[in-house]
Design an enzyme around this catalytic site. Structure first.
Site, PDB file in Angstrom:
ATOM      1  N   ASP A  55      38.306  12.698  17.290  1.00  0.00           N
ATOM      2  CA  ASP A  55      37.786  13.865  16.576  1.00  0.00           C
ATOM      3  C   ASP A  55      36.443  13.467  15.980  1.00  0.00           C
ATOM      4  O   ASP A  55      36.377  12.645  15.061  1.00  0.00           O
ATOM      5  CB  ASP A  55      38.781  14.282  15.480  1.00  0.00           C
ATOM      6  N   HIS A  56      35.373  14.079  16.501  1.00  0.00           N
ATOM      7  CA  HIS A  56      34.027  13.668  16.092  1.00  0.00           C
ATOM      8  C   HIS A  56      33.689  14.099  14.676  1.00  0.00           C
ATOM      9  O   HIS A  56      32.648  13.676  14.121  1.00  0.00           O
ATOM     10  CB  HIS A  56      32.985  14.217  17.074  1.00  0.00           C
ATOM     11  N   ARG A  57      34.516  14.924  14.054  1.00  0.00           N
ATOM     12  CA  ARG A  57      34.314  15.237  12.639  1.00  0.00           C
ATOM     13  C   ARG A  57      34.686  14.044  11.763  1.00  0.00           C
ATOM     14  O   ARG A  57      34.142  13.864  10.666  1.00  0.00           O
ATOM     15  CB  ARG A  57      35.170  16.442  12.224  1.00  0.00           C
TER      16      ARG A  57
END
Length: 457
Positions: free
Chosen positions: A427-429
């Protein structure tokens, strides 16, 4: 004798409905307390339902293949009791509260077994047609397991008719759901059930009539003539919904790494020859799981989740390792709790037990939730690499490819080595590219030299 209904219990984990897979009893059978009477399939697992009473089965309300909501009656029992007893008492709960002279004390076998605490405040449930009534109007809908002899022997145990006036067409929750899925207005369907109840057969008949009315003079080719249609329900439906939520709910990125894992495969062979470890039969997946746990301690971002409501990133100290398992019912992800605290042998045993239980369809719903990071082994299918999709609520998933014997650079020369490809989706967040790459490289370095870092026993 008294008649007691048994409704679909609350199976926990937020599950509100289940599909009846099969009956293990028929009308007229005598059952004992806690005898398995049916199997239901939730969105997460196949669950066996034990009998809450001793007595005789007097009525089966639901046919196999029907989806039932929590609190909806499944079966009626004739049990020993005083005459004039309430014909539809709720099964006793295990809350521990009640009078000293309670009629019975039952040991619950399922989470939430029995009536909910607020059951007394619910409106009276409307009666449903029994199999005997269905047999009179819909003989083709009666399951073979209870027809025709069992139906003929069924006593006419029908709850008293409700007296309220219904402003909308009468139908059970599964039938209403089916009508919504087919885009059918229930008000346009003539119900043939008791007091105008709309049944599944009524929906089928209405669908045929609608197709026939709209069809041209040429014969209409039905879908089953040249194609197979499979209902989307149970595990397949839950998996599809979870993957859609994951794919469109979090920005995902994937990085790949190809590693010489010859030292790991050699280590596994040596361990399997050791009497103190051989019983656990440690394999590649267990070693990868152990490497993941070690690497996650150094990059804790991968063992986190995104709390959108609180606008916080929540890092979990313990590692609850999900193991994606392909089963006859679809993809399941049972969880090894506190995997970071297990030895290699302990982790290997836990993974093997989860896999066996999942393929047998016996995984309880509680074992399919609470994971913090997941491994999926696509290598068992002969696949070199893939782009996994995150399990909802997790920040990372590691895909393990097939081990291939390939020419590889080794000690300044070329040699045949055991090589595999790892793929990490994150998850790039929560996880930056640098963090995801560092974590994957860390896992790879452990697999390239496991003896130097793994605590084996």
């Amino acid at each position: 004798m008294a008649v007691k209904d048994f409704a679909l219990p609350d199976l926990g984990e937020g599950l509100t409905e289940s599909e009846l897979v099969s009956w293990h009893v028929a009308v007229g059978d005598t059952v004992r307390l806690n005898q398995i009477i049916a199997e239901v399939e939730t969105a997460k697992a196949l669950v066996e339902l034990p009998a809450p009473y001793e007595g005789t089965v007097s009525r089966l309300y639901v046919e196999p293949g029907v989806t039932v909501s929590v609190g909806e009656p499944l079966v009626a029992f004739e049990v020993a009791g005083p005459s004039g007893a309430d014909p539809e008492p709720e099964p006793a709960t295990d809350s521990g509260a009640g009078d000293a002279g309670a009629e019975e004390v039952r040991e619950p076998m399922l989470v939430g077994y029995g009536a909910r605490p607020d059951a007394a405040g619910r409106p009276a449930r409307r009666a449903r047609p029994g199999l005997a009534a269905l047999a009179a109007r819909e003989p083709a809908a009666v399951p073979a397991a209870v027809a025709p002899a069992a139906v003929a022997a069924a006593p006419a145990v029908v709850p008293a008719a409700a007296t309220e006036v219904h402003e909308r067409p009468r139908a059970t929750p599964p039938v209403r759901k089916l009508a919504r899925e087919r885009g059918i207005d229930l008000a346009a369907v003539t119900g043939t059930g008791e007091r105008g109840l709309v049944t599944r057969a009524d929906l089928d008949a209405y669908s045929v009539q609608t197709v026939t009315a709209a069809a041209p003079a040429a014969p209409v080719v039905r879908g089953d003539a040249d194609e197979l249609r499979i209902p989307i329900r149970g595990v397949r439906k839950a998996t599809a919904e979870a993957m859609v939520r994951s794919a469109f709910g979090a920005p995902q990125a994937t990085v790949f790494l190809t590693v010489d894992v010859t030292p790991t495969t050699e280590l596994i062979e040596r361990l399997r020859a050791r009497p103190d470890v051989a019983e656990a039969r440690p394999g590649l997946l267990a070693v990868v799981g152990k490497a993941l746990c070690l690497a996650a301690r150094r990059t804790p971002e991968v063992n986190s989740r995104w709390d959108d409501a609180a606008q916080e990133i929540v890092q979990t100290r313990a590692i609850h390792l999900g193991i994606a398992a392909a089963t006859p019912r679809g993809l399941l992800v049972p969880v090894v709790r506190d995997a970071d605290g297990l030895s290699l042998a302990g982790l290997s045993g836990a993974i093997r037990e989860l896999a066996v239980t999942a393929r047998a369809g016996k995984t309880p719903p509680s074992a399919l939730t609470g994971g913090t990071i997941t491994i999926t082994n696509v290598g068992v299918f002969g696949v070199d690499a893939g782009t996994p999709i995150l399990t909802p609520g997790e920040a990372a998933i590691l895909a393990v490819g097939a081990v291939r014997r390939r020419p590889w650079e080794h000690q300044g020369g070329i040699a045949l080595r055991d090589v595999l490809t790892l793929a990490l989706t994150f998850d790039h967040r929560i996880v930056d590219g640098e963090q995801g790459s560092r974590f994957l490289a860390d896992v790879g370095s452990i697999l390239a030299d496991p003896a130097s870092v793994l605590t084996l026993v």
